[in-house]
Design an enzyme around this catalytic site. Sequence first.
Site, PDB file in Angstrom:
ATOM      1  CG  HIS A 276      11.500   1.307   8.551  1.00 56.60           C
ATOM      2  ND1 HIS A 276      10.854   0.098   8.475  1.00 56.60           N
ATOM      3  CD2 HIS A 276      12.817   1.025   8.453  1.00 56.60           C
ATOM      4  CE1 HIS A 276      11.741  -0.878   8.356  1.00 56.60           C
ATOM      5  NE2 HIS A 276      12.960  -0.334   8.342  1.00 56.60           N
ATOM      6  CG  ASP A 309       7.510  -0.719   8.148  1.00 54.76           C
ATOM      7  OD1 ASP A 309       7.783   0.405   7.672  1.00 54.76           O
ATOM      8  OD2 ASP A 309       8.389  -1.514   8.553  1.00 54.76           O
ATOM      9  CB  SER A 391      14.398  -2.427   6.233  1.00 58.40           C
ATOM     10  OG  SER A 391      14.681  -2.766   7.569  1.00 58.40           O
TER      11      SER A 391
END
Length: 549
Positions: A276, A309, A391
């Site tokens: 993402h 992910d 992230s």
Amino acid sequence: MSTENEGNPVPPAPSAPPVPPSGSPAPAPHSQAAGPAQGETLPPRPDTPPARGAEETPPPGAYPADPYADAPHPGAVPQDSAPGGYQEAPERRAAVLATSGAPGTPGSHEHTQGAPAPAPGLAPPGGDPYAAPHAAVPPPVGAWPPPPPPAVPTYADAGGAGGWGAAYESAEHKPSGGRRGGLLAAVTAAALFAGALGGGVGYWAAERNDESVDSTTVSASDTPADLKRDPGTVSNIAATALPSVVTIDAKGGGGEGGTGTGFIYDKQGHILTNNHVVASAAEGGQLSVTFSNGKKYDAEVIGRAQGYDVAVLKMKNAPSDLKPLPLGNSDKVAVGDSTIAIGAPFGLSNTVTTGIVSAKDRPVASSDGGNSKASYMSALQTDASINPGNSGGPLLDARGAVIGVNSAIQSAGSGLGGAGQAGSIGLGFAIPVNQATEVAQTLIRTGQPVYAVIGASVSLQESGGGATITQEGAGGSDPVSPNGPAAKAGLQPGDVITKLDDTVIDSGPTLIGEIWTHQPGDSVKITYERDGKERTANLVLGERKGDSG
């Protein structure tokens, strides 16, 4: 007769002796006898003066009685309330009240000029000290204010000399008036000098205080030995790991994009991060990575797995001195182990936070808030502060080895990975590095992900009772794939899967996340319920390539 005043007030001397009434002979002064009668002689003068404090009292009958003892006091007027009595003249009484203190007041017995009060039985200044003393005049009946006690001297003219009686002292004692005055002057001068000196010192101190700060500090040692960061300390691990962590800037073709984190995966310049983080720039966008030393490089997407992910980038013109981060074993992690998270929360690059492993195998379904499908993981939970921008960054253990890839957070205002999330509340989730490494190797080798599957569609509702096989598959397909792993194991629509091996399954997302920790071809044991009865089945996991399915 005592010579002490006992604190009674002493009337000051008036400026002139009282004047007798007109036409009457001048009376003899009250404070002194009229003198010896003719033919009488005074007692011989002693060769030595009496001792200090001793009272000189003439023998009885040595002096004649005062012929004016009963005569009215000069300046006195008859008292109306008591016939035959007298009171002091108003002007004299006023003078006494104005210059003498209140009866019994300490210090009220001193004269206004500092001279000692005259004592009874003493001759005027310059007169014979052996002059006959005069007996005190008894106070008139009813007089007010009452006359002083007998110890207070009455006025005398010292044989017409015009002087006033001095306080009683022994012959050897010097008059104290000048001495007291000198002492008073010396004390006053000393006080003035001390005041001036104190003021000067105060001014000097104030000036120094204005120019300097009264503060004492202690400096810590800065020797190399004291500043050494031992291996295993957070500072040592951070200093070692930061050069291998990058900040990723992703920009899509339409201008959308964001900032995330990644780390050096191998010496060939591959960077491991979240899908993402780079999804917006994966199709025709721009990617760049920046190291902690400020050096910036362009990068490209090698492969990405939306379901896991996970994404892999590769730097263009990568430097030759890359230092990949060491990879740990997430299967060996224990709850309570120390963790260190490195990333760029809200764009703040090279941020280091610490915490512990709060839980293992936490089922998490997350998304980036866009139109992308959800990602599923059996995550490591940590309380190290993780925020948007962290992230893709590494989660390290106490040795500095990577045990996870930071991916999602639970915030107070939204779901996992949802838009509008606030910030860290101590609930961060990372993809276990063992799973991330397997996905990365597949992406580097083939460019597309491979997922382990059971060949059955399950409900994504988190009911808490297990993962229920749906009555209809996605897009109208069969809920159980013909000849798939689930079909071969005898599973049917409506069956509720409650365990995968020894792991309790409470929902569909938990089942998917747990399956994806395995590789295609692995054999697993399924526990399920049908018609209220618990059953078990063994099956071999199949595979699905890419994210199309």
